[in-house]
Design a protein around this motif. Structure first.
Motif, PDB file in Angstrom:
ATOM      1  N   GLU A  16       0.729  -1.078  -0.007  1.00  0.00           N
ATOM      2  CA  GLU A  16       0.039  -0.180   0.019  1.00  0.00           C
ATOM      3  C   GLU A  16       0.807   1.291   0.068  1.00  0.00           C
ATOM      4  O   GLU A  16       2.014   1.079   0.606  1.00  0.00           O
ATOM      5  N   GLN A  17       0.428   2.274  -0.553  1.00  0.00           N
ATOM      6  CA  GLN A  17       0.892   3.582  -0.678  1.00  0.00           C
ATOM      7  C   GLN A  17       0.953   4.327   0.741  1.00  0.00           C
ATOM      8  O   GLN A  17      -0.029   3.931   1.371  1.00  0.00           O
ATOM      9  N   ASP A  18       1.799   4.892   1.286  1.00  0.00           N
ATOM     10  CA  ASP A  18       1.841   5.171   2.887  1.00  0.00           C
ATOM     11  C   ASP A  18       1.110   6.795   2.742  1.00  0.00           C
ATOM     12  O   ASP A  18       1.857   7.792   3.104  1.00  0.00           O
ATOM     13  N   ILE A  19       0.123   6.892   2.595  1.00  0.00           N
ATOM     14  CA  ILE A  19      -0.780   8.159   2.441  1.00  0.00           C
ATOM     15  C   ILE A  19      -1.629   8.323   3.694  1.00  0.00           C
ATOM     16  O   ILE A  19      -1.310   9.293   4.296  1.00  0.00           O
ATOM     17  N   TYR A  20      -2.132   7.296   4.235  1.00  0.00           N
ATOM     18  CA  TYR A  20      -2.848   7.260   5.333  1.00  0.00           C
ATOM     19  C   TYR A  20      -2.305   6.175   6.205  1.00  0.00           C
ATOM     20  O   TYR A  20      -1.793   5.418   5.708  1.00  0.00           O
ATOM     21  N   THR A  21      -2.504   6.363   7.537  1.00  0.00           N
ATOM     22  CA  THR A  21      -1.775   5.383   8.602  1.00  0.00           C
ATOM     23  C   THR A  21      -3.008   4.882   9.513  1.00  0.00           C
ATOM     24  O   THR A  21      -3.530   5.709  10.069  1.00  0.00           O
TER      25      THR A  21
END
Length: 119
Positions: A16-21
């Motif tokens: 997953e892209q690390d946009i939200y956590t």
């Protein structure tokens, strides 16, 4: 032989892209944990607020990346509902601190840098 190796190899899970956590916070002095979510760039602010409003020793012990806002929110709500730490009043949603919550095992594979731990 190379073709056979490729067939037998475990397929890699797309990262997953690390946009939200979705993150796990801990306060060692109180022995409590909290799971919540945010935009990754706001993680330091969330930690600063927890240190100010809850306990000065609060720390992020684990987190995993999520690509979309909707998925991050849904994952955080699901984890907290199953542990009884989700509270909703009108439109306001809260994630509560808890002692020894059920969700700790969901974070064992990740560190605070959102990278998978090697075993």
């Amino acid at each position: 032989a190379r073709y056979q190796e490729e067939l037998e190899a475990e397929p890699e899970r797309p990262s997953e892209q690390d946009i939200y956590t979705v993150y796990l916070m801990k306060s060692p002095s109180k022995g409590m944990h909290k799971v919540s979510w945010c935009k990754t760039e706001n993680l330091r602010t969330k930690l600063r607020i927890a240190k100010k409003d809850f306990e000065n020793d609060a720390e992020i012990v684990s987190r995993f990346p999520i690509q979309t806002r909707e998925k991050a929110r849904a994952v955080a709500i699901d984890i907290n509902e199953k542990s009884g730490t989700f509270k909703k009043e009108g439109r306001k949603e809260s994630y509560l601190w808890a002692s020894n919550p059920l969700y700790l095992n969901k974070f064992v594979d990740y560190g605070p840098d959102a990278r998978k731990k090697t075993r």
